[in-house]
Motif scaffolding. Structure first.
Motif, PDB file in Angstrom:
ATOM      1  N   ALA A  61       0.834  -1.446   0.438  1.00  0.00           N
ATOM      2  CA  ALA A  61       0.155   0.039  -0.005  1.00  0.00           C
ATOM      3  C   ALA A  61       0.841   0.975   0.008  1.00  0.00           C
ATOM      4  O   ALA A  61       0.188   2.157  -1.057  1.00  0.00           O
ATOM      5  CB  ALA A  61      -0.572  -0.054   0.966  1.00  0.00           C
ATOM      6  N   LEU A  62       1.696   1.155   0.517  1.00  0.00           N
ATOM      7  CA  LEU A  62       3.010   2.614   1.139  1.00  0.00           C
ATOM      8  C   LEU A  62       3.509   2.305  -0.949  1.00  0.00           C
ATOM      9  O   LEU A  62       3.509   3.439  -0.936  1.00  0.00           O
ATOM     10  CB  LEU A  62       3.872   2.445   2.337  1.00  0.00           C
ATOM     11  CG  LEU A  62       3.235   2.899   3.452  1.00  0.00           C
ATOM     12  CD1 LEU A  62       4.201   2.022   4.455  1.00  0.00           C
ATOM     13  CD2 LEU A  62       2.858   4.461   3.486  1.00  0.00           C
ATOM     14  N   ASP A  63       3.978   1.402  -0.761  1.00  0.00           N
ATOM     15  CA  ASP A  63       5.088   1.482  -1.836  1.00  0.00           C
ATOM     16  C   ASP A  63       4.490   1.851  -3.538  1.00  0.00           C
ATOM     17  O   ASP A  63       4.625   2.206  -4.304  1.00  0.00           O
ATOM     18  CB  ASP A  63       5.368  -0.018  -2.352  1.00  0.00           C
ATOM     19  CG  ASP A  63       7.247   0.071  -2.864  1.00  0.00           C
ATOM     20  OD1 ASP A  63       7.945   1.149  -2.966  1.00  0.00           O
ATOM     21  OD2 ASP A  63       6.789  -0.512  -3.939  1.00  0.00           O
ATOM     22  N   ARG A  64       2.420   1.573  -3.023  1.00  0.00           N
ATOM     23  CA  ARG A  64       2.266   1.713  -4.640  1.00  0.00           C
ATOM     24  C   ARG A  64       2.017   3.772  -5.126  1.00  0.00           C
ATOM     25  O   ARG A  64       2.118   3.688  -5.520  1.00  0.00           O
ATOM     26  CB  ARG A  64       0.873   0.843  -4.141  1.00  0.00           C
ATOM     27  CG  ARG A  64      -0.126   1.163  -5.822  1.00  0.00           C
ATOM     28  CD  ARG A  64      -1.531   0.012  -5.552  1.00  0.00           C
ATOM     29  NE  ARG A  64      -1.921   0.365  -3.791  1.00  0.00           N
ATOM     30  CZ  ARG A  64      -3.100   0.349  -3.089  1.00  0.00           C
ATOM     31  NH1 ARG A  64      -1.880  -1.908  -2.884  1.00  0.00           N
ATOM     32  NH2 ARG A  64      -3.249   0.083  -1.827  1.00  0.00           N
ATOM     33  N   ALA A  65       1.562   4.033  -3.523  1.00  0.00           N
ATOM     34  CA  ALA A  65       2.174   5.915  -3.400  1.00  0.00           C
ATOM     35  C   ALA A  65       2.692   6.097  -4.685  1.00  0.00           C
ATOM     36  O   ALA A  65       3.081   7.765  -4.429  1.00  0.00           O
ATOM     37  CB  ALA A  65       1.579   6.232  -2.229  1.00  0.00           C
ATOM     38  N   GLY A 110      -3.926  11.097  11.740  1.00  0.00           N
ATOM     39  CA  GLY A 110      -5.352  11.529  10.762  1.00  0.00           C
ATOM     40  C   GLY A 110      -5.210  10.679  10.263  1.00  0.00           C
ATOM     41  O   GLY A 110      -6.332  10.920   9.528  1.00  0.00           O
ATOM     42  N   LEU A 111      -4.599   9.469  10.372  1.00  0.00           N
ATOM     43  CA  LEU A 111      -5.237   8.502   9.791  1.00  0.00           C
ATOM     44  C   LEU A 111      -5.979   7.941  10.432  1.00  0.00           C
ATOM     45  O   LEU A 111      -6.742   8.073  11.959  1.00  0.00           O
ATOM     46  CB  LEU A 111      -3.923   7.078   9.750  1.00  0.00           C
ATOM     47  CG  LEU A 111      -2.659   7.130   9.517  1.00  0.00           C
ATOM     48  CD1 LEU A 111      -1.484   6.090   9.527  1.00  0.00           C
ATOM     49  CD2 LEU A 111      -3.514   7.403   7.488  1.00  0.00           C
ATOM     50  N   THR A 164      -4.467  10.237   1.193  1.00  0.00           N
ATOM     51  CA  THR A 164      -4.356   9.642   3.140  1.00  0.00           C
ATOM     52  C   THR A 164      -2.958   9.915   3.521  1.00  0.00           C
ATOM     53  O   THR A 164      -2.283   9.801   3.978  1.00  0.00           O
ATOM     54  CB  THR A 164      -5.530   8.984   3.528  1.00  0.00           C
ATOM     55  OG1 THR A 164      -6.762   9.481   3.291  1.00  0.00           O
ATOM     56  CG2 THR A 164      -5.181   9.152   4.885  1.00  0.00           C
ATOM     57  N   LEU A 165      -1.964   8.286   2.174  1.00  0.00           N
ATOM     58  CA  LEU A 165      -0.864   8.134   3.248  1.00  0.00           C
ATOM     59  C   LEU A 165      -0.175   9.294   2.976  1.00  0.00           C
ATOM     60  O   LEU A 165       0.787   9.480   2.546  1.00  0.00           O
ATOM     61  CB  LEU A 165      -0.658   6.241   1.740  1.00  0.00           C
ATOM     62  CG  LEU A 165      -1.321   5.190   2.216  1.00  0.00           C
ATOM     63  CD1 LEU A 165      -1.569   4.486   1.626  1.00  0.00           C
ATOM     64  CD2 LEU A 165      -1.001   4.871   4.012  1.00  0.00           C
ATOM     65  N   ALA A 166      -0.149   9.257   1.601  1.00  0.00           N
ATOM     66  CA  ALA A 166       1.431  10.626   1.042  1.00  0.00           C
ATOM     67  C   ALA A 166       1.009  11.576   2.136  1.00  0.00           C
ATOM     68  O   ALA A 166       1.749  12.684   2.506  1.00  0.00           O
ATOM     69  CB  ALA A 166       0.614  12.052   0.454  1.00  0.00           C
ATOM     70  N   GLN A 167      -0.673  12.465   2.918  1.00  0.00           N
ATOM     71  CA  GLN A 167      -0.337  13.159   3.879  1.00  0.00           C
ATOM     72  C   GLN A 167       0.598  12.487   5.117  1.00  0.00           C
ATOM     73  O   GLN A 167       0.947  13.767   5.756  1.00  0.00           O
ATOM     74  CB  GLN A 167      -1.488  13.309   4.619  1.00  0.00           C
ATOM     75  CG  GLN A 167      -1.398  14.169   5.615  1.00  0.00           C
ATOM     76  CD  GLN A 167      -1.410  15.830   5.308  1.00  0.00           C
ATOM     77  OE1 GLN A 167      -1.184  16.375   4.072  1.00  0.00           O
ATOM     78  NE2 GLN A 167      -0.619  16.577   6.361  1.00  0.00           N
ATOM     79  N   ARG A 213       4.811  13.033   9.167  1.00  0.00           N
ATOM     80  CA  ARG A 213       5.593  12.017  10.247  1.00  0.00           C
ATOM     81  C   ARG A 213       6.162  13.014  11.091  1.00  0.00           C
ATOM     82  O   ARG A 213       6.773  13.736  10.820  1.00  0.00           O
ATOM     83  CB  ARG A 213       6.664  11.131   9.566  1.00  0.00           C
ATOM     84  CG  ARG A 213       7.358  11.647   8.925  1.00  0.00           C
ATOM     85  CD  ARG A 213       8.195   9.518   8.266  1.00  0.00           C
ATOM     86  NE  ARG A 213       9.395   9.956   7.874  1.00  0.00           N
ATOM     87  CZ  ARG A 213       9.228  10.840   6.254  1.00  0.00           C
ATOM     88  NH1 ARG A 213       8.524  10.577   5.960  1.00  0.00           N
ATOM     89  NH2 ARG A 213      10.499  10.904   5.724  1.00  0.00           N
ATOM     90  N   ARG A 214       6.322  12.434  12.472  1.00  0.00           N
ATOM     91  CA  ARG A 214       7.458  13.016  13.278  1.00  0.00           C
ATOM     92  C   ARG A 214       7.873  11.917  13.875  1.00  0.00           C
ATOM     93  O   ARG A 214       7.667  10.709  14.814  1.00  0.00           O
ATOM     94  CB  ARG A 214       6.213  13.802  14.015  1.00  0.00           C
ATOM     95  CG  ARG A 214       4.940  13.383  14.984  1.00  0.00           C
ATOM     96  CD  ARG A 214       4.260  14.364  15.639  1.00  0.00           C
ATOM     97  NE  ARG A 214       2.927  13.249  16.127  1.00  0.00           N
ATOM     98  CZ  ARG A 214       3.325  12.106  17.495  1.00  0.00           C
ATOM     99  NH1 ARG A 214       4.336  11.454  17.394  1.00  0.00           N
ATOM    100  NH2 ARG A 214       2.572  11.380  17.386  1.00  0.00           N
ATOM    101  N   PRO A 215       8.670  12.879  14.873  1.00  0.00           N
ATOM    102  CA  PRO A 215       9.871  12.024  16.319  1.00  0.00           C
ATOM    103  C   PRO A 215       8.973  10.786  17.254  1.00  0.00           C
ATOM    104  O   PRO A 215       7.574  11.415  17.435  1.00  0.00           O
ATOM    105  CB  PRO A 215      10.620  12.797  17.021  1.00  0.00           C
ATOM    106  CG  PRO A 215      10.996  13.724  16.286  1.00  0.00           C
ATOM    107  CD  PRO A 215       8.980  14.850  15.250  1.00  0.00           C
ATOM    108  N   LEU A 216       9.297  10.371  17.589  1.00  0.00           N
ATOM    109  CA  LEU A 216       8.737   9.457  18.244  1.00  0.00           C
ATOM    110  C   LEU A 216       8.603   9.519  19.700  1.00  0.00           C
ATOM    111  O   LEU A 216       9.937   9.224  19.957  1.00  0.00           O
ATOM    112  CB  LEU A 216       7.940   7.781  17.745  1.00  0.00           C
ATOM    113  CG  LEU A 216       7.401   7.324  18.916  1.00  0.00           C
ATOM    114  CD1 LEU A 216       5.873   6.985  18.593  1.00  0.00           C
ATOM    115  CD2 LEU A 216       7.063   5.609  18.417  1.00  0.00           C
TER     116      LEU A 216
END
Length: 198
Positions: free
Chosen positions: A92-96, A172-173, A186-189, A194-197
């Motif tokens: 899914a991620l790679d498809r984006a 946001g997911l 949605t995946l792009a956003q 992404r942020r530090p954990l």
């Protein structure tokens, strides 16, 4: 009433994710109507892939070659490593086409109810990849479920001793959502934000 063979085929298709009994029957009817062209092509494709599917020894992806096409691609940024629960999430991620790094498939998520422990997942393999060096950022792309977030926090704790930046997909997911069912926007956003954990 259909023959036993057709019922067996419909039952087999109904076990596939996303297909229930009614959808499986529709698929069987379509295959029967298109049996001269579609059925042989489907059988050939299934036979071809059955003998060639392998799990990548580096990342855990499923491909017809080992290492997989992603791990073997020299254009991929080896400094970024995206950790996912399952191969479907990787696809899914790679498809984006938004993440240009490499991946690591855990093979599931921690779950006390289901008896899935850290040693049941490819966490030690992940730590080994990071320990080898060359990885600057680990993106934790776990599903937005309680088990997914528990897994992300556990991995983040295990990575604290390594000189890597740990990030996760932005919130946001949808809570309870799974990556494989999300659209590319949605995946792009989520990837961009992404942020530090921790």
């Amino acid at each position: 009433m259909a023959s036993q063979e057709i019922e067996t085929l419909a039952s087999a298709l109904a076990r596939l994710p996303g297909l229930g009994p009614r959808s499986a029957r529709r698929a069987v009817l379509w295959l029967v109507k298109k049996r001269e062209s579609a059925l042989p092509a489907l059988l050939d494709a299934l036979t071809e892939v059955q003998g060639r599917l392998v799990e990548c020894h580096i990342c855990g992806n499923v491909d017809t070659q080992d290492p997989c096409g992603i791990c073997a691609d020299p254009r991929r940024d080896a400094k970024q490593l995206c950790v996912v629960e399952d191969v479907a999430d990787l696809w899914a991620l790679d498809r984006a086409k938004l993440f240009t790094g490499r991946y690591h498939v855990l093979g599931g998520r921690l779950s006390a109810l289901d008896g899935v422990r850290p040693e049941d997942l490819a966490i030690d393999t992940l730590l080994g990849r990071v320990e080898e060096g060359g990885v600057d950022e680990v993106v934790l792309a776990m599903n937005a479920t309680l088990e997914g977030q528990t897994t992300a926090h556990y991995i983040a704790e295990r990575l604290e001793d390594y000189p890597v930046r740990i990030t996760q997909l932005a919130h946001g997911l949808p809570v309870g959502g799974e990556l494989d069912y999300l659209d590319e926007g949605t995946l792009a956003q989520a990837l961009r934000a992404r942020r530090p954990l921790g």
